[in-house]
Design an enzyme around this catalytic site. Structure first.
Site, PDB file in Angstrom:
ATOM      1  CB  CYS A  86      -0.911   0.056   1.214  1.00 34.73           C
ATOM      2  SG  CYS A  86      -2.100  -1.262   1.265  1.00 34.73           S
ATOM      3  N   GLY A 112       1.330  -0.027  -5.038  1.00 35.56           N
ATOM      4  CA  GLY A 112       0.126  -0.832  -5.147  1.00 35.56           C
ATOM      5  C   GLY A 112      -0.608  -0.506  -6.422  1.00 35.56           C
ATOM      6  CG  ASN A 188       2.082   1.243   3.790  1.00 31.58           C
ATOM      7  OD1 ASN A 188       3.122   1.866   3.694  1.00 31.58           O
ATOM      8  ND2 ASN A 188       1.997  -0.032   3.451  1.00 31.58           N
ATOM      9  N   GLY A 189       0.475  -1.203   5.866  1.00 29.55           N
ATOM     10  CA  GLY A 189       1.068  -2.065   6.888  1.00 29.55           C
ATOM     11  C   GLY A 189       0.256  -3.328   7.071  1.00 29.55           C
ATOM     12  CB  CYS A 325      10.411  -1.893   6.117  1.00 29.68           C
ATOM     13  SG  CYS A 325      10.636  -3.050   4.761  1.00 29.68           S
ATOM     14  CE1 TYR A 331      11.842  -4.594  -6.949  1.00 28.33           C
ATOM     15  CE2 TYR A 331      10.070  -4.901  -5.352  1.00 28.33           C
ATOM     16  CZ  TYR A 331      10.513  -4.893  -6.657  1.00 28.33           C
ATOM     17  OH  TYR A 331       9.655  -5.159  -7.675  1.00 28.33           O
ATOM     18  CB  SER A 373      14.907  -2.644  -8.391  1.00 28.82           C
ATOM     19  OG  SER A 373      15.010  -3.959  -8.868  1.00 28.82           O
ATOM     20  CG  ASP A 435      17.910  -8.658  -9.370  1.00 21.30           C
ATOM     21  OD1 ASP A 435      17.366  -7.548  -9.208  1.00 21.30           O
ATOM     22  OD2 ASP A 435      17.299  -9.668  -9.755  1.00 21.30           O
ATOM     23  CG  ASP A 436      16.061  -5.764  -6.046  1.00 23.51           C
ATOM     24  OD1 ASP A 436      15.339  -6.380  -5.258  1.00 23.51           O
ATOM     25  OD2 ASP A 436      15.809  -5.689  -7.260  1.00 23.51           O
ATOM     26  CB  CYS A 473       7.453  -9.468   5.255  1.00 22.43           C
ATOM     27  SG  CYS A 473       7.016  -7.873   5.991  1.00 22.43           S
ATOM     28  CB  CYS A 524      12.286  -4.289  10.416  1.00 24.10           C
ATOM     29  SG  CYS A 524      11.698  -5.983  10.185  1.00 24.10           S
ATOM     30  CB  CYS A 527      12.613 -10.629   5.053  1.00 23.09           C
ATOM     31  SG  CYS A 527      13.203  -9.000   4.660  1.00 23.09           S
TER      32      CYS A 527
HETATM   33  S1  SF4 Z   1      10.433  -8.453   7.448  1.00 23.82           S
HETATM   34 FE1  SF4 Z   1      11.611  -7.574   5.710  1.00 23.82          FE
HETATM   35  S2  SF4 Z   1      10.059  -6.731   4.299  1.00 23.82           S
HETATM   36 FE2  SF4 Z   1       9.066  -7.045   6.309  1.00 23.82          FE
HETATM   37  S3  SF4 Z   1       9.248  -5.087   7.411  1.00 23.82           S
HETATM   38 FE3  SF4 Z   1      11.010  -6.343   8.030  1.00 23.82          FE
HETATM   39  S4  SF4 Z   1      12.635  -5.798   6.558  1.00 23.82           S
HETATM   40 FE4  SF4 Z   1      10.696  -5.074   5.696  1.00 23.82          FE
END
Ligand code: SF4
Length: 547
Positions: A86, A112, A188-189, A325, A331, A373, A435-436, A473, A524, A527
């Site tokens: 979003c 989105g 968004n989230g 994030c 990306y 990207s 690549d990213d 995620c 964060c 992932c």
């Molecule tokens: S898990 Fe990965 S994609 Fe999700 S908020 Fe954390 S860093 Fe971002």
């Protein structure tokens, strides 16, 4: 340098055991950073699936060549990347609020593409227009914007893989009437405690009309017994867990809220006419000539009164560590945006430069990006390594959902429709491809084949400007199940064999964090690490590790 691998050898061995769900099963020494054990990532809730291929069809395929023939939907979504779900935009104090909102959503279209909506306020009541499709398609006629009168508006871009039948009901902003008036919200989230909150609300008699987690926010605000509305919003938000950047609109007030960790971005700006703007990314401010003021801070609630344009702020409790994030920088966000206070293009350049220092490709002739990207990371890699930067792949921007599936046997059609090699640049060369990220690995393998077989490159050395993705995620990004993530199942050498490149290296977690200097720990990166700042709840995952 590893030996060249034929496309056939690159395929996942059909004799492979059932894929491990645990990153710790990969050879620890082959991963660029130590992993905290994540014993079982089996998901209880069906995580939203990409359109590229279903988990069932992926599991059934014995090799990449056995994956289902690409449909028109596959072509549209060929990138095999996590999807942002979003973008939000809001403005107050502008006589053309809906038009500015339209432009803001257009700038945020990359966040989105499945639906969009705008809700405006004329000071007495709210006016709404939502629909499926791109912003430019939805509001292609000026008549669609004409009913959205007033000097305040909020808007939303939606990405979701929900079925078409339910998609329209889930398009935001949502508008509700409660006993003190109308309220609209755009989000968004993703709320990790959505299921338990919804269960509690339904137990108390609430009736839901969508399958969106955003609707629980409206119910929590409506059923709160505190007053005024600001206190209701704060009480509601303090019961939410997970990621939320929200804009809310009433007849006379605009609210902007960010969760205490600040997972998703939200910035504030001001137009030359004094209008106050909120947006997921600064690129939306640029388009409407709004000056960047600051971020909405994690855990902050900003209220703008549309009568006197006064601005007040409050804090959600308890205060929590900042965890923006990091994938926004890897990306999602546009390179012309500033996200969490850092220019995105500079982050990507630094990722690429660090990658060149960590994992050079001796003997390579040129560096090329996977467009779009990989562009800035490739620039960084090229300059740090002293290799020439070349545009060896051209991306078509005109392949969309309307593509008609042909009937000839062509496994790599989806990639070839989007990416075309430039023979004069690639032929006979040893190529570093930047690549990213790698998600399932399906697209990477096809890009390697494209450059080698069609572009006639001599060698292909893949360099990935982020660490291996090993976890899903739960904070608003549509990622595949953990078992579909190729780096969750295979170590780096296993991934290299699967995609068929001559060598492969990922950016280390340490270098990813170092690109943000002293703020590296304020992101964060679950992932890449399986260390979740907010542990997923039941229906989302089991045994995820709390940071
Ligand atoms: S898990 Fe990965 S994609 Fe999700 S908020 Fe954390 S860093 Fe971002």
């Amino acid at each position: 340098m590893a030996a060249a691998t034929s496309p056939a050898a690159a395929r996942r061995p059909s004799s492979s055991p059932v894929p491990s769900l645990c990153p710790s099963k990969a050879s620890p020494s082959s991963l660029p950073f130590p992993l905290r054990p994540c014993p079982n990532q089996l998901l209880l809730r069906s995580h939203r699936l990409h359109r590229v291929s279903s988990s069932a069809s992926f599991a059934a395929a014995s090799s990449f060549a056995d994956l289902p023939y690409p449909s028109s939907e596959d072509v549209f979504a060929f990138d095999d990347k996590p999807r942002e779900e979003c973008g939000v935009f809001a403005i107050v104090g502008d006589p053309e609020a809906a038009q500015m909102c339209y432009l803001g959503l257009h700038a945020l279209q990359h966040r989105g593409q499945e639906g969009a909506g705008i809700v405006s306020s004329d000071g007495a009541s709210l006016h709404s227009c939502t629909g499926l499709g791109l912003v430019s398609e939805l509001f292609s006629q000026a008549s669609k914007l004409e009913p959205l009168v007033g000097s305040a508006a909020i808007g939303h871009n939606r990405y979701s893989t929900a079925g078409a039948a339910s998609a329209l009901a889930n398009v935001q902003p949502f508008v509700a009437s409660y006993r003190f008036g109308q309220l609209a919200v755009a989000h968004n989230g993703n709320l990790v405690n959505y299921h338990s909150l919804r269960y509690e609300l339904e137990s108390r008699g609430s009736i839901f009309s969508t399958t969106s987690d955003t609707e629980v926010i409206l119910h929590l605000i409506a059923t709160s017994t505190t007053r005024p509305l600001l206190a209701r919003i704060i009480e509601a938000c303090e019961s939410l867990e997970g990621a939320y950047s929200l804009v809310l609109l009433t007849a006379d007030k605009l609210f902007a809220v960010r969760d205490p960790h600040g997972f998703r971005p939200l910035v504030m700006g001001r137009r030359p006419n004094g209008a106050i703007v909120f947006a997921s990314e600064t690129c939306a401010l640029d388009l409407i000539s709004a000056e960047y003021v600051r971020e909405v801070n994690p855990g902050e609630v900003v209220v703008v009164d549309s009568h006197d344009m006064s601005i007040n702020t409050s804090c959600l409790l308890p205060k929590k560590p900042r965890k923006g994030c990091v994938f926004e920088h890897v990306y999602f966000a546009l390179p012309n945006s500033v996200v969490f206070g850092h220019p995105v293009h500079a982050s990507r350049y630094n990722f690429g430069a660090a990658l060149a220092r960590e994992s050079p490709a001796p003997g390579a002739d040129i560096v090329i990006p996977v467009p779009d990207s990989g562009f800035f990371a490739a620039l960084g890699f090229a300059e740090a390594s002293g290799l020439p930067f070349r545009q060896g792949l051209i991306r078509s921007h005109y392949v969309g959902r309307s593509f008609i599936e042909p009937n000839q046997e062509e496994r790599n059609l989806a990639v070839k429709l989007k990416l075309a090699p430039i023979y004069g640049i690639l032929e006979g060369k040893s190529v570093v491809v930047i690549d990213d990220s790698i998600v399932r690995g399906t697209t990477s393998s096809k890009i390697v084949q494209l450059i080698k077989n069609t572009g006639k490159a001599r060698e292909v050395h893949m360099r990935i400007a982020s660490p291996p993705i090993i976890s899903s995620c739960y904070y608003g990004v549509d990622t595949p199940r953990a078992e579909e993530l190729i780096s969750n199942r295979l170590d780096v050498e296993g991934v290299r064999r699967a995609i068929g490149s001559d060598s492969l290296a990922f950016l280390s977690l340490e270098s990813l964090r170092a690109a943000f200097g002293k703020e590296g720990h304020m992101f964060c990166d679950a992932c890449f690490t399986c260390r979740y700042p907010v542990p997923p709840r039941k229906h989302d995952a089991v045994n995820a590790v709390e940071e």
